[in-house]
Enzyme design. Structure first.
Site, PDB file in Angstrom:
ATOM      1  N   LEU A  33     129.508  56.178  37.680  1.00  0.00           N
ATOM      2  CA  LEU A  33     129.880  57.396  38.404  1.00  0.00           C
ATOM      3  C   LEU A  33     129.292  58.645  37.763  1.00  0.00           C
ATOM      4  O   LEU A  33     129.212  58.766  36.546  1.00  0.00           O
ATOM      5  CB  LEU A  33     131.414  57.513  38.466  1.00  0.00           C
ATOM      6  CG  LEU A  33     132.138  56.369  39.171  1.00  0.00           C
ATOM      7  CD1 LEU A  33     133.640  56.679  39.278  1.00  0.00           C
ATOM      8  CD2 LEU A  33     131.566  56.099  40.568  1.00  0.00           C
ATOM      9  N   HIS A  34     128.870  59.564  38.632  1.00  0.00           N
ATOM     10  CA  HIS A  34     128.359  60.872  38.199  1.00  0.00           C
ATOM     11  C   HIS A  34     128.993  61.935  39.089  1.00  0.00           C
ATOM     12  O   HIS A  34     129.826  61.616  39.954  1.00  0.00           O
ATOM     13  CB  HIS A  34     126.829  60.889  38.265  1.00  0.00           C
ATOM     14  CG  HIS A  34     126.275  60.439  39.585  1.00  0.00           C
ATOM     15  ND1 HIS A  34     126.488  61.113  40.760  1.00  0.00           N
ATOM     16  CD2 HIS A  34     125.518  59.347  39.922  1.00  0.00           C
ATOM     17  CE1 HIS A  34     125.878  60.488  41.752  1.00  0.00           C
ATOM     18  NE2 HIS A  34     125.305  59.392  41.276  1.00  0.00           N
ATOM     19  N   GLU A  35     128.582  63.191  38.884  1.00  0.00           N
ATOM     20  CA  GLU A  35     129.201  64.303  39.614  1.00  0.00           C
ATOM     21  C   GLU A  35     129.079  64.144  41.139  1.00  0.00           C
ATOM     22  O   GLU A  35     129.905  64.660  41.876  1.00  0.00           O
ATOM     23  CB  GLU A  35     128.553  65.629  39.197  1.00  0.00           C
ATOM     24  CG  GLU A  35     128.777  66.001  37.741  1.00  0.00           C
ATOM     25  CD  GLU A  35     130.210  66.436  37.459  1.00  0.00           C
ATOM     26  OE1 GLU A  35     130.902  66.867  38.403  1.00  0.00           O
ATOM     27  OE2 GLU A  35     130.626  66.329  36.288  1.00  0.00           O
ATOM     28  N   HIS A  37     129.316  61.275  42.899  1.00  0.00           N
ATOM     29  CA  HIS A  37     130.456  60.439  43.301  1.00  0.00           C
ATOM     30  C   HIS A  37     131.760  61.238  43.186  1.00  0.00           C
ATOM     31  O   HIS A  37     132.617  61.169  44.069  1.00  0.00           O
ATOM     32  CB  HIS A  37     130.578  59.222  42.383  1.00  0.00           C
ATOM     33  CG  HIS A  37     129.390  58.312  42.381  1.00  0.00           C
ATOM     34  ND1 HIS A  37     128.608  58.112  41.271  1.00  0.00           N
ATOM     35  CD2 HIS A  37     128.868  57.532  43.360  1.00  0.00           C
ATOM     36  CE1 HIS A  37     127.651  57.232  41.559  1.00  0.00           C
ATOM     37  NE2 HIS A  37     127.784  56.870  42.810  1.00  0.00           N
ATOM     38  N   GLN A  61     122.514  44.027  48.802  1.00  0.00           N
ATOM     39  CA  GLN A  61     121.680  45.142  49.242  1.00  0.00           C
ATOM     40  C   GLN A  61     120.518  45.412  48.291  1.00  0.00           C
ATOM     41  O   GLN A  61     119.725  46.327  48.516  1.00  0.00           O
ATOM     42  CB  GLN A  61     122.515  46.407  49.446  1.00  0.00           C
ATOM     43  CG  GLN A  61     123.003  47.081  48.170  1.00  0.00           C
ATOM     44  CD  GLN A  61     123.955  48.215  48.493  1.00  0.00           C
ATOM     45  OE1 GLN A  61     125.072  47.997  48.948  1.00  0.00           O
ATOM     46  NE2 GLN A  61     123.514  49.444  48.290  1.00  0.00           N
ATOM     47  N   LYS A 150     122.951  62.517  50.172  1.00  0.00           N
ATOM     48  CA  LYS A 150     121.831  62.080  49.321  1.00  0.00           C
ATOM     49  C   LYS A 150     121.170  60.822  49.897  1.00  0.00           C
ATOM     50  O   LYS A 150     119.952  60.683  49.873  1.00  0.00           O
ATOM     51  CB  LYS A 150     122.384  61.818  47.917  1.00  0.00           C
ATOM     52  CG  LYS A 150     121.660  60.829  47.064  1.00  0.00           C
ATOM     53  CD  LYS A 150     120.566  61.470  46.307  1.00  0.00           C
ATOM     54  CE  LYS A 150     119.897  60.577  45.293  1.00  0.00           C
ATOM     55  NZ  LYS A 150     120.160  59.175  45.352  1.00  0.00           N
ATOM     56  N   ASP A 151     121.982  59.891  50.404  1.00  0.00           N
ATOM     57  CA  ASP A 151     121.459  58.667  51.017  1.00  0.00           C
ATOM     58  C   ASP A 151     121.504  58.862  52.533  1.00  0.00           C
ATOM     59  O   ASP A 151     122.309  58.244  53.238  1.00  0.00           O
ATOM     60  CB  ASP A 151     122.289  57.463  50.561  1.00  0.00           C
ATOM     61  CG  ASP A 151     122.169  57.256  49.063  1.00  0.00           C
ATOM     62  OD1 ASP A 151     121.168  56.693  48.628  1.00  0.00           O
ATOM     63  OD2 ASP A 151     123.063  57.701  48.321  1.00  0.00           O
TER      64      ASP A 151
HETATM   65  P1  AMP Z   1     126.091  54.625  45.079  1.00  0.00           P
HETATM   66  O1  AMP Z   1     127.049  54.380  43.967  1.00  0.00           O
HETATM   67  O2  AMP Z   1     124.736  55.076  44.616  1.00  0.00           O
HETATM   68  O3  AMP Z   1     126.064  53.530  46.110  1.00  0.00           O
HETATM   69  O4  AMP Z   1     126.662  55.896  45.845  1.00  0.00           O
HETATM   70  C1  AMP Z   1     127.981  55.934  46.327  1.00  0.00           C
HETATM   71  C2  AMP Z   1     128.129  57.134  47.221  1.00  0.00           C
HETATM   72  O5  AMP Z   1     127.833  58.320  46.468  1.00  0.00           O
HETATM   73  C3  AMP Z   1     127.145  57.113  48.403  1.00  0.00           C
HETATM   74  O6  AMP Z   1     127.823  57.576  49.555  1.00  0.00           O
HETATM   75  C4  AMP Z   1     126.068  58.061  47.960  1.00  0.00           C
HETATM   76  O7  AMP Z   1     125.401  58.675  49.036  1.00  0.00           O
HETATM   77  C5  AMP Z   1     126.871  59.087  47.172  1.00  0.00           C
HETATM   78  N1  AMP Z   1     126.017  59.818  46.230  1.00  0.00           N
HETATM   79  C6  AMP Z   1     125.101  59.295  45.384  1.00  0.00           C
HETATM   80  N2  AMP Z   1     124.452  60.283  44.716  1.00  0.00           N
HETATM   81  C7  AMP Z   1     124.975  61.452  45.165  1.00  0.00           C
HETATM   82  C8  AMP Z   1     124.738  62.828  44.862  1.00  0.00           C
HETATM   83  N3  AMP Z   1     123.812  63.214  43.968  1.00  0.00           N
HETATM   84  N4  AMP Z   1     125.469  63.761  45.509  1.00  0.00           N
HETATM   85  C9  AMP Z   1     126.406  63.388  46.430  1.00  0.00           C
HETATM   86  N5  AMP Z   1     126.693  62.112  46.753  1.00  0.00           N
HETATM   87  C10 AMP Z   1     125.989  61.151  46.131  1.00  0.00           C
END
Ligand code: AMP
Length: 297
Positions: A33-35, A37, A61, A150-151
């Protein structure tokens, strides 16, 4: 915050809230997790009574075995961050819980998945995303589910999936959160060396270059893509793709007559990164409302 690992535990944990008519929000993540998330969890916390964050690195995926193997996993740290941001229930299932023996169903969204990320990563990528998101929605049955802009293509796929299957959930998008220097936060950033981290700035530089041309009145997709491409290669990065697309269908656009998404992908060493920005033709109220609405951590 409760940590649950099975669908039965998840449903039992949510039963009282559901009976009470509380609003349940779901934030699906793959952890590390980052900012970005945490901003989605905070958004869910502000809009819902109960927030479920899921933590699941979804093997189906990943189109590259090495990407799956190297994907950062740090559950203890994630649990503390998720709790701090307002998660009530952390759902961290095993692969066997999500895909038990005999599992044989997949969900496929066609059309929007055949281009850009779909073309680059193969049909199995978005099939894996659509299937796991459909499953997480059925397991949690949230009122609202939160995803990051972002996605952007993933968001379109999920909106299509929810509409087509009449899933009773509202999809909300959160703006892209960036580091102070403009790099979009991503769990994969942790895999970049210091040198690669510096080169990765080619992605936001490409978006900025196109935004600057838009502000100067440019509307030709070809010219905007060329500006973005040049900014990227100047930083020593060759894009995998750069495209100007309709934000709802991901069809390519020739001219910036309406709000359009500039989407791009590039490999920095072994790490594949994506980014995007919403472009508005000059003369419309804001040159770039999405970027303006973005959060810098
Ligand atoms: P992930 O863990 O990469 O599958 O991302 C989980 C959710 O966090 C997805 O809906 C992503 O689009 C969102 N996410 C990833 N990076 C960012 C970001 N930099 N800013 C906002 N949402 C993000």
């Amino acid at each position: 915050m409760r940590i649950v690992r099975t669908v039965d535990e998840l449903r039992a944990a949510l039963a009282p809230a559901r009976r009470a008519g509380s609003r349940i929000g779901l934030v699906p993540t793959m952890g590390a997790l980052h900012e970005g998330h945490l901003s989605l969890i905070a958004l869910a916390h502000s809009g819902c009574d109960v927030v479920v964050t899921s933590l699941f690195v979804n093997p189906s995926q990943f189109n590259e075995q090495a990407d799956l193997e190297h994907y950062p996993r740090q559950e203890q740290r994630d649990a503390a961050l998720a709790a701090g941001a307002g998660t009530d229930v952390l759902f961290a299932p095993s692969v066997e819980e999500v895909y038990p023996p005999g599992f044989a169903t997949s969900v496929e969204v066609v059309g929007v998945t055949d281009r850009l990320e779909g073309a680059a990563r193969g049909a199995e990528h978005f099939r894996g995303v659509a299937t796991v998101v459909a499953k997480l929605l059925c397991m949690t049955m949230p009122d609202v589910a939160y995803f990051g802009q972002k996605d952007a293509q993933q968001l379109v796929v999920i909106r299509r999936l929810v509409a087509d299957l009449n899933l009773p959930v509202r999809i909300e998008a959160g703006p892209t959160v960036r580091d102070g220097d403009g790099l979009a936060m991503s769990s994969r950033n942790a895999l970049l060396s210091a040198q690669e981290r510096a080169r990765a700035l080619a992605l936001p530089a490409a978006l900025d270059a196109a935004c600057a041309r838009v502000a100067a009145g440019e509307r030709s997709a070809e010219a905007l893509l060329e500006a973005a491409h040049e900014a990227m290669t100047r930083s020593g990065v060759e894009p995998e793709y750069i495209a100007l697309v309709d934000p709802d269908t991901f069809q390519q656009r020739e001219t910036l007559t309406r709000a359009s998404l500039l989407v791009l992908a590039a490999r920095i060493g072994e790490v594949r990164l994506i980014d995007n920005a919403l472009l508005m033709p000059a003369g419309t109220p804001s040159a770039n409302p999405q970027l303006a609405g973005e959060v810098v951590a």
